[in-house]
Design an enzyme around this catalytic site. Structure first.
Site, mmCIF file in Angstrom:
data_model
loop_
_atom_site.group_PDB
_atom_site.id
_atom_site.type_symbol
_atom_site.label_atom_id
_atom_site.label_comp_id
_atom_site.label_asym_id
_atom_site.label_seq_id
_atom_site.Cartn_x
_atom_site.Cartn_y
_atom_site.Cartn_z
ATOM 1 N N ASP A 50 0.835 -1.190 0.000
ATOM 2 C CA ASP A 50 0.000 0.000 0.000
ATOM 3 C C ASP A 50 0.880 1.254 0.000
ATOM 4 O O ASP A 50 1.936 1.286 0.637
ATOM 5 C CB ASP A 50 -0.894 -0.021 1.248
ATOM 6 C CG ASP A 50 -1.778 1.195 1.351
ATOM 7 O OD1 ASP A 50 -2.653 1.356 0.481
ATOM 8 O OD2 ASP A 50 -1.572 1.989 2.291
ATOM 9 N N GLU A 79 1.787 -0.202 -4.974
ATOM 10 C CA GLU A 79 0.763 0.745 -5.392
ATOM 11 C C GLU A 79 1.453 2.029 -5.861
ATOM 12 O O GLU A 79 1.925 2.823 -5.058
ATOM 13 C CB GLU A 79 -0.196 1.056 -4.236
ATOM 14 C CG GLU A 79 -1.284 2.043 -4.621
ATOM 15 C CD GLU A 79 -2.090 2.537 -3.426
ATOM 16 O OE1 GLU A 79 -3.179 3.090 -3.645
ATOM 17 O OE2 GLU A 79 -1.613 2.384 -2.282
#
Length: 449
Positions: free
Chosen positions: A180, A209
């Site tokens: 993330d 990400e």
């Protein structure tokens, strides 16, 4: 989990000041997911990626209380490893979501650091009067205090030792990590984390990400979530980017990044941070064009749960609703279409591991995917306009023989290559995915590699 215990935890969350959208739980858990593996295997999935399952107070779990533990709503760490084992039996793999840029403000580590200047965790966070609220928080969201990644103790805890969060899960059976807000960690620390993952489990994957242009993030990451390619596709289909410009953007991306890391990157059209694809592209033909490109451009197509059955949703919580199992029926045309795309990709090695060669087209988006085997070649042509388009296309491949036939796996139509070129007429908002025809009798490819 008992209903009373579940309600007690919801009451606790409300007392801590979380909004209603962060406190609604659908009831799914790791055990129930394990019961759906036949469905995923039948769909053709190769990897199952879970959004955060770490112990946290909210439903989204990006506010981890403990990275090493699993939130009780979902089960236990043993349940995670059992899931990985069952996936492996079916030839699939498991990837977890690593949220290492920040934790939850109610984590024991952060509360100790915040309230005790002598806490061993004091330097794990950014604490001081110069920060609004007394500490640095991700995107100024007070529930998400940022972690001081620069601290060697933090690095060792997250990825640097065999008992670290990253390495231990991999050693126990998990196959990879999606990171993330990977862009927040920066290439230097991402490279260290990726090296730690590969040390713990050779062949494991670390995908980040990354919302920006993907160049420069390799080899710090094995792959990225390719939001750039997603936007090129959607903007072209929406006629905000011309076909010619879209082709140049994709060709430059491959040239700048290299084919190998892009093959390991994720091709996504929607996820938990976007509206659902059917809400973005309600027109069936437009949506199918995007899906065809998702399965033919270089990368790993990742389907957001429920998109394969046509789930809709705008914003949070609309795009994060529970799986609609009632839509999983034999007559669901969206599900049938996805299964066809998955089967096409699996049966054509060039779509999985092939090079990318842009074609010199005028009004069509065109490219070739090819390997060192001539008959693996796949040619993709896309017409996103509202009118039929006729062009004579150069195949840009000297291995395509004069008089050779190209068969479209979507419509069944056939065209003939003459002098390295072939004519094609493509209806509005339609694509052609051509494979080479190898005759059972005479074939001009009999001595080609």
């Amino acid at each position: 989990m008992s209903g009373q215990k579940f309600r007690n935890q919801a009451t606790l969350r409300q007392k801590l000041g979380f909004g209603a959208t962060n406190l609604t739980f659908g009831g799914g858990d790791l055990k129930s997911l394990e019961g759906k593996l036949d469905y995923l295997h039948g769909l053709g999935a190769g990897v199952v990626y879970l959004n955060p399952i770490q112990k946290a107070l909210t439903n989204h779990k990006y506010d981890a209380l403990d990275w090493s533990d699993v939130s009780p709503e979902y089960g236990t760490r043993k349940d995670v490893l059992n899931l990985a084992h069952e996936l492996h039996i079916k030839g699939m793999k498991l990837m977890l979501d690593g949220v290492f840029n920040h934790m939850g403000r109610n984590s024991a580590m952060f509360q100790s650091a915040l309230n005790d200047p002598k806490s061993p965790y004091r330097d794990w966070f950014f604490i001081g009067s110069k920060y609004s609220g007394g500490y640095r928080a991700w995107a100024n969201v007070r529930n998400l205090p940022e972690v001081r990644i620069e601290n060697p103790a933090v690095q060792n805890y997250i990825w640097g030792s065999k008992d670290s969060v990253v390495q231990k899960y991999l050693a126990e059976g998990v196959d990879g990590w999606r990171l993330d807000t990977a862009f927040e960690l920066g290439p230097k620390y991402l490279e260290q984390l990726t090296e730690g993952a590969h040390h713990a489990k050779p062949g494991s994957a670390v995908v980040g990400e990354i919302w920006s242009y993907p160049q420069g993030w390799f080899p710090a990451l094995d792959g990225v979530m390719n939001f750039y390619a997603r936007r090129v596709v959607l903007e072209m289909i929406d006629h905000k980017v011309s076909v010619r410009s879209a082709g140049q953007m994709l060709a430059h991306m491959v040239s700048d990044c290299g084919i190998d890391p892009l093959l390991k990157s994720w091709l996504i059209l929607d996820n938990h941070d976007t509206d659902r694809l059917k809400s973005i592209l309600p027109d069936d033909r437009a949506r199918r064009l995007a899906q065809i490109l998702q399965f033919t451009l270089p990368g790993c197509p990742v389907i957001y749960y429920g998109s394969e059955v046509g789930m809709e949703g705008v914003g949070d919580p609309g795009s994060r609703g529970p799986m609609r199992w009632d839509l999983v029926t034999s007559d669901n045309s969206e599900l049938t279409w996805y299964k066809k795309l998955i089967a096409i990709r699996k049966s054509h090695p060039a779509l999985r591991i092939g090079d990318y060669v842009p074609l010199d087209t005028e009004q069509l988006l065109g490219f070739v995917r090819r390997t060192d085997k001539t008959l693996d070649t796949v040619i993709v042509l896309v017409n996103p306009s509202g009118e039929p388009i006729t062009e004579t296309v150069s195949a840009r491949d000297g291995r395509l023989m004069n008089g050779g036939l190209l068969h479209d796996v979507l419509s069944g139509s056939v065209v003939t290559v003459y002098s390295g070129m072939f004519p094609v007429t493509i209806p509005p908002r339609t694509a052609r995915v051509f494979e080479l025809v190898d005759s059972k009798g005479y074939t001009p490819y009999k001595r080609m590699p």
